[in-house]
Design a protein around this motif. Structure first.
Motif, PDB file in Angstrom:
ATOM      1  N   ASP A 226     -37.028   1.325  21.929  1.00 50.71           N
ATOM      2  CA  ASP A 226     -36.834   2.203  20.780  1.00 50.71           C
ATOM      3  C   ASP A 226     -37.277   3.632  21.048  1.00 50.71           C
ATOM      4  N   ALA A 227     -38.112   3.812  22.089  1.00 53.83           N
ATOM      5  CA  ALA A 227     -38.595   5.156  22.404  1.00 53.83           C
ATOM      6  C   ALA A 227     -37.622   5.935  23.263  1.00 53.83           C
TER       7      ALA A 227
ATOM      8  N   ALA B 106     -28.724  11.322  18.642  1.00 55.25           N
ATOM      9  CA  ALA B 106     -30.113  11.564  19.035  1.00 55.25           C
ATOM     10  C   ALA B 106     -30.175  12.612  20.138  1.00 55.25           C
ATOM     11  N   TYR B 107     -29.255  12.500  21.092  1.00 52.07           N
ATOM     12  CA  TYR B 107     -29.219  13.490  22.172  1.00 52.07           C
ATOM     13  C   TYR B 107     -28.940  14.877  21.609  1.00 52.07           C
TER      14      TYR B 107
ATOM     15  N   SER C 145     -31.922   7.994  11.025  1.00 52.51           N
ATOM     16  CA  SER C 145     -32.335   6.897  11.897  1.00 52.51           C
ATOM     17  C   SER C 145     -31.276   5.796  11.927  1.00 52.51           C
ATOM     18  N   GLU C 146     -30.694   5.478  10.779  1.00 54.89           N
ATOM     19  CA  GLU C 146     -29.654   4.451  10.730  1.00 54.89           C
ATOM     20  C   GLU C 146     -28.412   4.892  11.489  1.00 54.89           C
ATOM     21  N   TRP C 147     -28.063   6.170  11.396  1.00 57.89           N
ATOM     22  CA  TRP C 147     -26.916   6.684  12.165  1.00 57.89           C
ATOM     23  C   TRP C 147     -27.177   6.529  13.656  1.00 57.89           C
ATOM     24  N   GLU C 148     -28.390   6.865  14.078  1.00 52.77           N
ATOM     25  CA  GLU C 148     -28.727   6.809  15.506  1.00 52.77           C
ATOM     26  C   GLU C 148     -28.847   5.371  16.009  1.00 52.77           C
ATOM     27  N   ARG C 149     -28.912   4.432  15.090  1.00 53.72           N
ATOM     28  CA  ARG C 149     -28.951   3.020  15.477  1.00 53.72           C
ATOM     29  C   ARG C 149     -27.576   2.364  15.357  1.00 53.72           C
TER      30      ARG C 149
ATOM     31  N   TRP D 237     -15.971   9.306  15.678  1.00 48.94           N
ATOM     32  CA  TRP D 237     -17.428   9.430  15.701  1.00 48.94           C
ATOM     33  C   TRP D 237     -17.973   8.457  16.738  1.00 48.94           C
ATOM     34  N   PRO D 238     -18.984   8.842  17.529  1.00 45.98           N
ATOM     35  CA  PRO D 238     -19.699  10.126  17.571  1.00 45.98           C
ATOM     36  C   PRO D 238     -19.273  10.969  18.767  1.00 45.98           C
TER      37      PRO D 238
END
Length: 450
Positions: A4-5, A12-13, A49-53, A81-82
């Motif tokens: 997750d880190a 996220a990028y 956070s949900e989008w990035e997951r 997307w994305p």
């Protein structure tokens, strides 16, 4: 470092590399863009956070995200997307698979490696598949890539580089790559200079390309070992190209095997499996049992991470059977570490991932007894995992002893990954702090980090 880190999603990028913002800050920018356009949107940190997951934003949210990242509408038309988000500039994806192209990629990697931001995996999915496909299908080209005539390179210098590569590999086994990375990259820079500015003969060219691959693989491994995932991937990609240009398919397979470790370690077991399968396809009919065993063991780790126990056991059995065939005159020098203890260590890790701590402990114990003392970092990693297996069986004293050993050895190793393993082993003992041995260990660990 936990999966997750590590940031893998393009959003996220883009958020970190383009805006240098947190999830909460990006949410605020999207809300502000909505207010300016009289659009009511309640984006929060949780939403981002949900989008990035993996959850896809609705059309309105995507329009506002495009505004924030300054992506014109005509650049989003017909692109799902994305994929339209700002992406890393990766010339290693587009340079031709020629000697000149490889020189250009190595130059880019060497110039950008030390500017890497931690915690990013930049090649996965479609982009990774392109690299693997190009490596597998393009014919090697070892044509001279120098920009000028240059001078001849003494054979003694090429021999010296080979000797230093061997020393660095052994030093990394013992001390980790936290400090060695600077010497490895300097040596890679020297080899790059020889390939781009000098005029080696055909034999020297092949050796230099192979040296570039070895050094790039080491640099990628050392960067990964210290959490610099983007820099690691760029080195691995440059190494794969150099191995391809050298015409050594086994060397390329070794690069992919090490790169696969990075992928399954950060939560991408499917990509790791894809890399190993590609390597297995490439070396079929040209390999040795030792190399095939190494690839099977790496594949088993990816399959265990993915929870595919049946396929994992099949790969492990194959690795052990191949090792039973013994060494071969054609075994490459870099395969010196592919031994029974290594496969036992990997088997133990697979068992731990698959929820079989007793089996894991059995394999760790067998490997630990057989491994030589020079493999200090390896002992740190697997003593930490041994502690996890023991604690899952309620063997608190044994877990405490294993963690204590790992903590002692870690003092002589400069490896972020090893340090993370030891910290995790210490943290899992916290619920047992009422026991004297655990309290003493916790105090010792605290003193070691202050």
């Amino acid at each position: 470092m936990s999966p997750d880190a590590v940031f893998r999603h393009p959003l996220a990028y883009a958020r970190r590399m383009v805006l240098d913002s947190s999830q909460e800050e990006l949410a605020a920018l999207i809300r502000r863009a909505g207010q300016q356009r009289r659009v009511n949107i309640a984006t929060t940190k949780k939403t981002v956070s949900e989008w990035e997951r993996g959850r896809e934003p609705d059309d309105t949210a995507q329009e506002l995200i495009a505004v924030v990242f300054k992506v014109p509408d005509d650049q989003r038309v017909g692109i799902p997307w994305p994929l339209w988000l700002p992406a890393p500039d990766l010339p290693e994806l587009y340079e031709p698979w020629t000697a000149a192209g490889t020189v250009a990629v190595l130059d880019t990697v060497l110039r950008s490696g030390r500017m890497d931001r931690r915690q990013f995996v930049i090649l996965s999915g479609v982009t990774l598949t392109k690299v693997l496909h190009d490596w597998l299908t393009t014919q090697p080209d070892m044509a001279h890539a120098a920009t000028g005539e240059g001078r001849r390179i003494p054979a003694s210098m090429v021999n010296r580089i080979t000797g230093r590569i061997t020393d660095l590999q052994r030093d990394d086994d013992t001390h980790g790559g936290g400090d060695l990375i600077f010497e490895v990259e300097a040596l890679l820079s020297l080899v790059h200079h020889y390939l781009s500015k000098n005029s080696p003969d055909e034999t020297q060219r092949a050796r230099l390309w192979a040296q570039a691959a070895d050094l790039g693989r080491m640099a990628g491994w050392m960067r990964f070992d210290n959490g610099q995932h983007a820099a690691a991937q760029r080195h691995f990609t440059g190494a794969l190209r150099a191995a391809h240009t050298s015409g050594d398919v086994l060397l390329g397979a070794n690069v992919l095997a090490f790169a696969a470790v990075q992928h399954y370690s950060v939560g991408n077991p499917a990509d790791a499996d894809n890399m190993v399968r590609t390597a297995q396809t490439a070396v079929r009919g040209r390999s040795t049992p030792v190399v095939d065993a190494m690839l099977a063991a790496r594949q088993a780790r990816a399959l265990a991470k993915a929870g595919d126990a049946r396929s994992c056991f099949h790969a492990l059995n194959r690795a052990h059977d191949l090792l039973d065939q013994g060494s071969h005159d054609a075994d490459p020098p870099w395969a010196y570490w592919v031994q029974r203890p290594e496969v036992d260590m990997l088997t133990g890790s697979c068992m731990l991932d698959l929820g079989r701590p007793a089996d894991a402990q059995r394999h760790f114990s067998r490997a630990d007894a057989a491994y030589g003392p020079e493999y200090v970092r390896t002992h740190v990693l697997y003593l930490s995992r041994m502690a996890t297996a023991q604690l899952q069986q309620r063997q608190v004293d044994a877990a405490c002893a294993s963690t204590s050993q790992a903590l002692t050895l870690a003092a002589d190793v400069h490896s972020g990954r090893s340090s993370d393993h030891v910290r995790d082993a210490v943290k899992q003992l916290l619920p047992y702090r009422r026991e004297r041995a655990v309290r003493d260990l916790l105090d010792r660990a605290k003193a070691a980090t202050t």
